[in-house]
Design an enzyme around this catalytic site. Structure first.
Site, PDB file in Angstrom:
ATOM      1  N   GLY A  46       0.833  -1.194   0.000  1.00  0.00           N
ATOM      2  CA  GLY A  46       0.000   0.000   0.000  1.00  0.00           C
ATOM      3  C   GLY A  46       0.866   1.241   0.000  1.00  0.00           C
ATOM      4  N   GLN A  51       3.017   9.966   1.913  1.00  0.00           N
ATOM      5  CA  GLN A  51       4.333   9.296   1.803  1.00  0.00           C
ATOM      6  C   GLN A  51       5.116   9.744   0.573  1.00  0.00           C
ATOM      7  OE1 GLN A  51       2.564   5.155   2.446  1.00  0.00           O
ATOM      8  NE2 GLN A  51       4.552   4.941   3.425  1.00  0.00           N
ATOM      9  N   CYS A  88       6.469  -0.508   7.165  1.00  0.00           N
ATOM     10  CA  CYS A  88       6.065   0.709   6.455  1.00  0.00           C
ATOM     11  C   CYS A  88       7.219   1.165   5.572  1.00  0.00           C
ATOM     12  CB  CYS A  88       5.708   1.804   7.460  1.00  0.00           C
ATOM     13  SG  CYS A  88       5.159   3.343   6.699  1.00  0.00           S
ATOM     14  N   LEU A  89       6.897   1.527   4.339  1.00  0.00           N
ATOM     15  CA  LEU A  89       7.940   1.991   3.421  1.00  0.00           C
ATOM     16  C   LEU A  89       8.603   3.272   3.938  1.00  0.00           C
ATOM     17  CD1 LEU A  89       6.061   1.307   0.064  1.00  0.00           C
ATOM     18  CD2 LEU A  89       8.006   0.026   0.985  1.00  0.00           C
ATOM     19  N   HIS A 130      -3.736   0.721   8.084  1.00  0.00           N
ATOM     20  CA  HIS A 130      -2.400   1.320   8.003  1.00  0.00           C
ATOM     21  C   HIS A 130      -2.420   2.555   7.094  1.00  0.00           C
ATOM     22  CE1 HIS A 130       2.149   0.916   7.798  1.00  0.00           C
ATOM     23  NE2 HIS A 130       1.915   1.674   6.732  1.00  0.00           N
ATOM     24  N   GLU A 131      -3.086   2.432   5.941  1.00  0.00           N
ATOM     25  CA  GLU A 131      -3.082   3.553   4.980  1.00  0.00           C
ATOM     26  C   GLU A 131      -3.991   4.689   5.434  1.00  0.00           C
ATOM     27  OE1 GLU A 131      -0.680   3.341   3.158  1.00  0.00           O
ATOM     28  OE2 GLU A 131      -0.375   1.193   3.003  1.00  0.00           O
ATOM     29  N   HIS A 134      -2.157   6.784   7.841  1.00  0.00           N
ATOM     30  CA  HIS A 134      -1.240   7.750   7.223  1.00  0.00           C
ATOM     31  C   HIS A 134      -1.968   9.063   6.905  1.00  0.00           C
ATOM     32  CE1 HIS A 134       2.652   5.835   6.679  1.00  0.00           C
ATOM     33  NE2 HIS A 134       2.139   4.775   6.086  1.00  0.00           N
TER      34      HIS A 134
HETATM   35  O1  GNR Z   1       4.539  -2.580   2.348  1.00  0.00           O
HETATM   36  C1  GNR Z   1       3.860  -2.522   3.374  1.00  0.00           C
HETATM   37  N1  GNR Z   1       3.635  -3.644   4.071  1.00  0.00           N
HETATM   38  C2  GNR Z   1       2.720  -3.734   5.097  1.00  0.00           C
HETATM   39  C3  GNR Z   1       2.739  -4.877   5.863  1.00  0.00           C
HETATM   40  C4  GNR Z   1       1.858  -5.025   6.888  1.00  0.00           C
HETATM   41  C5  GNR Z   1       0.948  -4.058   7.148  1.00  0.00           C
HETATM   42  C6  GNR Z   1       0.918  -2.899   6.410  1.00  0.00           C
HETATM   43  C7  GNR Z   1       1.801  -2.739   5.374  1.00  0.00           C
HETATM   44  S1  GNR Z   1       1.745  -1.315   4.407  1.00  0.00           S
HETATM   45  C8  GNR Z   1       3.374  -1.215   3.832  1.00  0.00           C
HETATM   46  C9  GNR Z   1       3.508  -0.139   2.779  1.00  0.00           C
HETATM   47  C10 GNR Z   1       3.314   1.198   3.439  1.00  0.00           C
HETATM   48  O2  GNR Z   1       4.123   1.750   4.112  1.00  0.00           O
HETATM   49  N2  GNR Z   1       2.155   1.776   3.262  1.00  0.00           N
HETATM   50  O3  GNR Z   1       1.884   2.949   3.854  1.00  0.00           O
HETATM   51 NI    NI Z   2       3.114   2.963   5.648  1.00  0.00          NI
END
Ligand code: GNR
Ligand code: NI
Length: 167
Positions: A46, A51, A88-89, A130-131, A134
């Site tokens: 995601g 980001q 998270c990236l 998670h998204e 953000h």
């Molecule tokens: O790549 C991602 N892997 C992930 C793994 C478990 C739960 C959420 C994520 S999202 C993350 C990419 C990211 O940072 N999205 O904002």
């Molecule tokens: Ni993230």
């Protein structure tokens, strides 16, 4: 189509609230295309617009079932619970254990400005949470059960214990 630079934790934009999109413009369409390119190149599941430095309520997700684009997303229902690893990236090389609902229903506009409702379970539910976090300026590192681990310490005894306990 272009790859955009992914901002990392500590950059102020990641802690800010993203603004709703009012309409689809060529600029928004280009943002969505670039976010998909950037997510696939970085091998993430995601990506949220903040980001890539854009404070707008746009997210893209692909948990292996094809791309999902969500604009102005709202979580409208949560059910159950899952405890699992999250990364998270914007926090490269780190992971943590985060509790999330196991089923999440989300309402959002798509890239054609059609209102949609989607339901996700497991990893997709986790990605929705998670998204959308953000977009509120929230990061997984503040929601972990016991802090963040370096990915190369994955075999640390404590972490393996927790994962085993969950299974
Ligand atoms: O790549 C991602 N892997 C992930 C793994 C478990 C739960 C959420 C994520 S999202 C993350 C990419 C990211 O940072 N999205 O904002
Ligand atoms: Ni993230």
């Amino acid at each position: 189509m272009a790859i955009r630079e992914i901002r990392e934790i500590g950059e102020p934009i990641l802690a800010k609230k993203a603004k709703p999109v009012k309409e689809i413009t060529p600029k928004i369409t280009e943002l969505i295309d670039d976010m998909l390119d950037t997510m696939y190149e970085a091998m993430g599941v995601g990506l949220a617009a903040p980001q890539v430095g854009v404070l707008k309520q746009v997210i893209v997700i692909d948990v292996g079932e094809g791309p999902i684009v969500l604009i102005n997303p709202e979580i409208i229902n949560e059910e159950g619970e899952q405890i699992g690893q999250e990364g998270c990236l914007s926090v490269p090389g780190k992971i943590g254990i985060v509790k999330r609902p196991n089923k999440v229903r989300v309402r959002a506009y798509d890239e054609n400005w059609e209102i949609r409702e989607l339901e996700g379970e497991g990893l997709l539910a986790r990605a929705f949470c998670h998204e959308t976090d953000h977009l509120k300026g929230e990061m997984f590192v503040d929601k972990t059960e016991d802090g963040v681990y370096n990915m190369n310490e994955l075999e640390s005894a404590d972490l393996m214990d927790e994962i085993e306990e969950e299974e």
